[in-house]
Motif scaffolding. Structure first.
Motif, mmCIF file in Angstrom:
data_model
loop_
_atom_site.group_PDB
_atom_site.id
_atom_site.type_symbol
_atom_site.label_atom_id
_atom_site.label_comp_id
_atom_site.label_asym_id
_atom_site.label_seq_id
_atom_site.Cartn_x
_atom_site.Cartn_y
_atom_site.Cartn_z
ATOM 1 N N GLU A 26 -7.935 -8.781 -11.501
ATOM 2 C CA GLU A 26 -9.326 -8.612 -11.056
ATOM 3 C C GLU A 26 -9.466 -7.381 -10.166
ATOM 4 O O GLU A 26 -10.437 -6.620 -10.280
ATOM 5 C CB GLU A 26 -9.798 -9.867 -10.337
ATOM 6 N N GLU A 27 -8.493 -7.176 -9.292
ATOM 7 C CA GLU A 27 -8.523 -6.020 -8.391
ATOM 8 C C GLU A 27 -8.408 -4.700 -9.142
ATOM 9 O O GLU A 27 -8.931 -3.670 -8.699
ATOM 10 C CB GLU A 27 -7.396 -6.130 -7.364
ATOM 11 N N ASN A 28 -7.724 -4.724 -10.275
ATOM 12 C CA ASN A 28 -7.459 -3.498 -11.029
ATOM 13 C C ASN A 28 -8.221 -3.415 -12.352
ATOM 14 O O ASN A 28 -7.943 -2.534 -13.171
ATOM 15 C CB ASN A 28 -5.958 -3.372 -11.279
ATOM 16 N N ASN A 29 -9.172 -4.347 -12.536
ATOM 17 C CA ASN A 29 -10.024 -4.335 -13.724
ATOM 18 C C ASN A 29 -9.205 -4.374 -15.012
ATOM 19 O O ASN A 29 -9.451 -3.611 -15.959
ATOM 20 C CB ASN A 29 -10.938 -3.104 -13.717
ATOM 21 N N LEU A 30 -8.209 -5.258 -15.060
ATOM 22 C CA LEU A 30 -7.367 -5.431 -16.244
ATOM 23 C C LEU A 30 -7.745 -6.724 -16.963
ATOM 24 O O LEU A 30 -7.975 -7.746 -16.327
ATOM 25 C CB LEU A 30 -5.890 -5.481 -15.848
ATOM 26 N N LEU A 31 -7.792 -6.646 -18.283
ATOM 27 C CA LEU A 31 -8.168 -7.799 -19.095
ATOM 28 C C LEU A 31 -6.928 -8.583 -19.514
ATOM 29 O O LEU A 31 -5.952 -8.007 -20.003
ATOM 30 C CB LEU A 31 -8.930 -7.334 -20.336
#
Length: 288
Positions: A26-31
């Protein structure tokens, strides 16, 4: 702790790792989204399949490679180590993992290796799948090369002929450094089809039975959230199509004889680091 004991305690420890991983993504915008047993468990049990002993997730290749770069720079890296085979370290695994350094889960097939043996969350990349039948066959060919040299094992799930070919290939390329160069080249060849440019996606870091699956890209474009052990966790948007293609009638319980943990462990300790077991349960001097 040398046996599974209370499996629920192991599952609870796995959730601790999952929550850290989720926060990082979530912090790094990873799916990412659950795959396999955890995806089935979410839908069928609203949590773990009762006999499941780990957590596996999918990540699109682009996010998967970003994870590799970002994790070691993160604040989580001290306790939770990122594990992926490289020229410096051989894991006998096609996957990446996040390992809890303060715990122990020594798999039988890795007990000869001086690696991170903590309880782990495993991450599988999803790759683009070319529409051309010829290019697809070539992609699978490179994926098999990758599997043979990255695992340093001949495949056993595709018949005796491929197993024999695999053994010959390993014989012709002795030593981890040269094998590492070969599997890195194979990895580049099999992953050169960006998901964004393809209609289908596939699992290349998996057994052959999954490697040949071609899932509609739309199934994995986004995640939807469902309850898993009291937490809202992501599963692929097209979970029904994916699970039916990969597992058939996934809502049906398997026969009783198959309701067992899938990993054979030689030692599990939820409270102490695997490091204290070196020479006893892994890297034993009496075993070569």
């Amino acid at each position: 702790m040398e046996t599974y004991g209370d499996l629920k305690l192991l599952q609870n420890k796995s959730i601790e790792i999952l929550l850290v991983f989720k926060k990082f993504c979530e912090e790094n915008n990873l799916l990412f989204y659950f795959c396999g047993g955890c995806c089935i468990g979410t839908l069928r049990h609203q949590g773990f399949i009762p006999w499941d002993d780990d957590i596996d997730v999918f990540m699109p290749r682009k996010d998967y490679e970003k994870l590799t770069d970002l994790w070691n720079k993160s604040k989580y890296n001290k306790k939770y180590k990122f594990c992926r085979s490289s020229e410096e370290k051989f894991y006998r695994s096609l996957l990446s993992a996040i390992s809890d350094e303060d715990t122990t889960f020594i798999k039988e097939r890795q007990a000869d290796l001086d690696i991170n043996h903590g309880i782990r969350l495993e991450i599988l990349p999803l790759d683009g799948c070319p529409s051309s039948k010829i290019k697809r066959k070539v992609q699978i060919f490179w994926a098999l090369i990758y599997q043979i040299y990255c695992n340093q094992e001949a495949p056993t799930s595709k018949g005796k002929l491929l197993e024999t070919i695999g053994k010959i290939m390993l014989f012709l390329a002795p030593g981890w450094k040269i094998r590492c160069k070969i599997w890195r080249f194979a990895e580049k060849q099999m992953t050169k089809y960006p998901v964004e440019e393809c209609e289908y996606v596939t699992e290349l870091c998996a057994r052959y039975q999954y490697m040949v699956n071609e899932y509609p890209k739309s199934c994995f474009e986004t995640a939807v959230y469902k309850e898993f052990e009291g937490y809202e966790m992501p599963i692929p948007k097209g979970y029904d199509t994916y699970l039916k293609m990969a597992f058939g009638n996934y809502m049906q319980m398997p026969p009783v004889e198959k309701q067992i943990p899938k990993h054979e462990a030689v030692c599990i300790d939820l409270e102490n680091s695997y490091k204290q077991y070196k020479g006893k349960y892994y890297c034993r001097k009496d075993k070569k």
